[in-house]
Write a protein that holds these residues in place. Structure first.
Motif, mmCIF file in Angstrom:
data_model
loop_
_atom_site.group_PDB
_atom_site.id
_atom_site.type_symbol
_atom_site.label_atom_id
_atom_site.label_comp_id
_atom_site.label_asym_id
_atom_site.label_seq_id
_atom_site.Cartn_x
_atom_site.Cartn_y
_atom_site.Cartn_z
ATOM 1 N N GLN A 92 -2.009 -0.616 1.785
ATOM 2 C CA GLN A 92 -2.736 -1.231 0.678
ATOM 3 C C GLN A 92 -1.791 -1.584 -0.464
ATOM 4 O O GLN A 92 -1.975 -2.617 -1.128
ATOM 5 C CB GLN A 92 -3.840 -0.285 0.194
ATOM 6 C CG GLN A 92 -4.818 -0.914 -0.764
ATOM 7 C CD GLN A 92 -5.654 -1.995 -0.117
ATOM 8 O OE1 GLN A 92 -5.680 -2.125 1.102
ATOM 9 N NE2 GLN A 92 -6.318 -2.793 -0.926
ATOM 10 N N GLU A 116 -12.669 -8.325 -6.011
ATOM 11 C CA GLU A 116 -12.261 -7.591 -4.811
ATOM 12 C C GLU A 116 -10.966 -6.826 -5.057
ATOM 13 O O GLU A 116 -10.813 -5.686 -4.611
ATOM 14 C CB GLU A 116 -12.083 -8.562 -3.644
ATOM 15 C CG GLU A 116 -13.386 -9.156 -3.126
ATOM 16 C CD GLU A 116 -13.153 -10.191 -2.045
ATOM 17 O OE1 GLU A 116 -11.965 -10.474 -1.739
ATOM 18 O OE2 GLU A 116 -14.136 -10.721 -1.502
ATOM 19 N N CYS A 117 -10.061 -7.459 -5.766
ATOM 20 C CA CYS A 117 -8.792 -6.806 -6.100
ATOM 21 C C CYS A 117 -9.031 -5.563 -6.949
ATOM 22 O O CYS A 117 -8.436 -4.503 -6.702
ATOM 23 C CB CYS A 117 -7.885 -7.791 -6.828
ATOM 24 S SG CYS A 117 -6.383 -7.052 -7.523
ATOM 25 N N THR A 120 -11.695 -3.718 -7.080
ATOM 26 C CA THR A 120 -12.298 -2.690 -6.224
ATOM 27 C C THR A 120 -11.248 -2.021 -5.351
ATOM 28 O O THR A 120 -11.215 -0.793 -5.212
ATOM 29 C CB THR A 120 -13.392 -3.321 -5.339
ATOM 30 O OG1 THR A 120 -14.391 -3.897 -6.176
ATOM 31 C CG2 THR A 120 -14.030 -2.278 -4.439
ATOM 32 N N GLN A 121 -10.358 -2.831 -4.780
ATOM 33 C CA GLN A 121 -9.300 -2.276 -3.934
ATOM 34 C C GLN A 121 -8.366 -1.382 -4.740
ATOM 35 O O GLN A 121 -7.957 -0.315 -4.266
ATOM 36 C CB GLN A 121 -8.509 -3.411 -3.287
ATOM 37 C CG GLN A 121 -9.294 -4.197 -2.248
ATOM 38 C CD GLN A 121 -8.520 -5.406 -1.745
ATOM 39 O OE1 GLN A 121 -7.435 -5.731 -2.228
ATOM 40 N NE2 GLN A 121 -9.093 -6.095 -0.761
ATOM 41 N N GLU A 149 -10.145 1.884 -5.483
ATOM 42 C CA GLU A 149 -10.176 2.717 -4.277
ATOM 43 C C GLU A 149 -8.799 3.287 -3.972
ATOM 44 O O GLU A 149 -8.674 4.424 -3.499
ATOM 45 C CB GLU A 149 -10.674 1.887 -3.088
ATOM 46 C CG GLU A 149 -12.148 1.503 -3.189
ATOM 47 C CD GLU A 149 -12.575 0.581 -2.066
ATOM 48 O OE1 GLU A 149 -11.673 0.080 -1.330
ATOM 49 O OE2 GLU A 149 -13.795 0.342 -1.917
ATOM 50 N N GLN A 150 -7.780 2.507 -4.253
ATOM 51 C CA GLN A 150 -6.413 2.977 -4.032
ATOM 52 C C GLN A 150 -6.087 4.168 -4.929
ATOM 53 O O GLN A 150 -5.474 5.151 -4.485
ATOM 54 C CB GLN A 150 -5.435 1.817 -4.288
ATOM 55 C CG GLN A 150 -3.988 2.132 -3.935
ATOM 56 C CD GLN A 150 -3.729 2.064 -2.452
ATOM 57 O OE1 GLN A 150 -4.629 2.260 -1.642
ATOM 58 N NE2 GLN A 150 -2.491 1.833 -2.083
#
Length: 426
Positions: free
Chosen positions: A180, A375-376, A378-379, A382-383
């Protein structure tokens, strides 16, 4: 305990037909007044990992005990607030009136307290009494040396499983983080706040697609496309011999019936086709790529027209030079006009859709950029959560390894002990 010798000789049949629970009650009810004594004519002896069950010849169940596999040993303990029962296996006859059970080095779970043992012919059947009813608990007993050893081993096994599972989960999480991180780095993102400034490449509407033609040129494009499809009707690469026809030759020889109601219309159709053929024959050759459809596409013909062409080709094998029948030619002309109309409609629809796409491109780009940046974010969030979880996993793994390293288990003592009086309650 028994009134006569006949009763004393009947224990095996009694166990089989009367029932273990009823006999267990009879066996312990007044054992203190019999020769069986307070241990009910049995001796349970532990020695290391072996547990022996011995009985007197006078025991009412002696004949049934004298069979390997007739009795099973069960462990009962508490784990997580629940009572767990585990089958430890059947006994093996090692001597006259002596069954031996091998105690396992560990249990399925980690007991919260003492591990009680009992003997029974099967799960959910009454346990074999090993002490008199006057003592309270009659069947369960504890092998203290093995108990402490097996609990330590079970805990160690549990820690080893934790280490294995945590190692696997940690490795997977670290791999996901690395992948990721690379994905975000390719987008120029190192932190979550970078997502709001991330450059999002958009897919622009093609400037001049081949199938998008200005309205003023759509008619001529339709002619080129349909002449090419008409040419394909005689191309041996695209059509079977029995359906092959040279449309130009057939139309050039066509003579509408004089005085027919549609004579003028058919003459006009023929002139239209021949004019288009002459104009576009050379530009639609082998190097031409149609603006719409494939290079091998042909005119749309009714089934009756295709059948008429086949019959005409069969007739020409006997009578060469016979011109195409009027029904064939009019069907071909109808197919050509239908091609012109259909292609013109498709070109108009494509041009209109292309114009709308170009007009809406800025708004679609804005929405697409917003979505990709969301989306970025959110990623990235989550990361961060995954990285925090990795820290927790590392701490859990270190603790499990420490427990595993500190756990020292020693085998159960080899001293032989009688366990009948070691009453147990989980």
């Amino acid at each position: 305990m028994y009134a006569d010798d006949k009763a004393r000789r009947a224990p095996a049949a009694a166990w089989k037909h009367v029932g273990v629970a009823a006999l267990a009650g009879l066996l312990v009810a007044a054992c203190g007044t019999t020769s069986l004594g307070s241990s009910v004519g049995t001796s349970v002896e532990g020695e290391g990992s072996n547990l022996d069950f011995l009985w007197m010849a006078e025991h009412p169940w002696a004949p049934s005990f004298q069979q390997s596999g007739r009795l099973r040993l069960y462990a009962q303990y508490r784990q997580g607030g629940q009572t767990v029962e585990q089958d430890l296996g059947a006994g093996r006859l090692v001597a006259q009136r002596q069954l031996r059970f091998v105690l396992p080095p560990s249990l399925r779970g980690v007991p919260d307290g003492p591990v009680c043992l009992f003997l029974s012919p099967g799960r959910n059947q009454a346990a074999v009494p090993v002490r008199a009813a006057s003592t309270g608990e009659t069947a369960r007993f504890r092998h203290a040396d093995w108990d402490s050893w097996v609990r330590a081993n079970s805990a160690r096994n549990n820690d080893a499983q934790d280490v294995e599972a945590l190692t696997r989960v940690l490795a997977d999480a670290e791999q996901r983080i690395a992948a990721q991180d690379k994905a975000l780095a390719r987008q120029g993102v190192k932190r979550a706040e970078d997502c709001a400034r991330m450059n999002v490449p958009t897919t622009a509407v093609e400037a001049n697609p081949r199938d998008v033609i200005a309205p003023a040129q759509q008619a001529t494009a339709s002619q080129r496309i349909c002449v090419r499809r008409a040419r394909n009707m005689r191309n041996q690469e695209y059509i079977r011999p029995e359906f092959r026809i040279d449309i130009h030759e057939a139309v050039a020889q066509f003579r509408p019936e004089a005085g027919g109601a549609d004579m003028a219309r058919r003459q006009a159709d023929a002139r239209l086709f021949l004019g288009h053929w002459q104009r576009w024959l050379e530009p639609t050759g082998a190097d031409y790529t149609p603006e719409l459809g494939s290079a091998s596409e042909m005119l749309p013909l009714a089934g009756t027209v295709s059948l008429a062409i086949k019959n005409w080709n069969l007739h020409r094998q006997t009578y060469p030079g016979t011109p195409a029948p009027p029904a064939v030619v009019t069907g071909l002309l109808d197919g050509y006009k239908g091609c012109l109309e259909d292609v013109a409609k498709q070109l108009a629809v494509r041009h209109e859709a292309w114009q709308k796409a170009r007009a809406s491109q800025p708004e679609r780009d804005r929405l697409y950029t917003e979505r990709k940046r969301a989306e970025c974010s959110t990623q990235a969030a989550e990361q961060e959560q995954l990285k925090a979880r990795v820290g927790e996993l590392r701490a859990e793994l270190a603790a499990a390894r420490a427990r595993l390293g500190a756990a020292e288990t020693t085998p159960a003592t080899t001293a032989r002990k009688v366990l009948n009086d070691a009453s147990c309650s989980p």
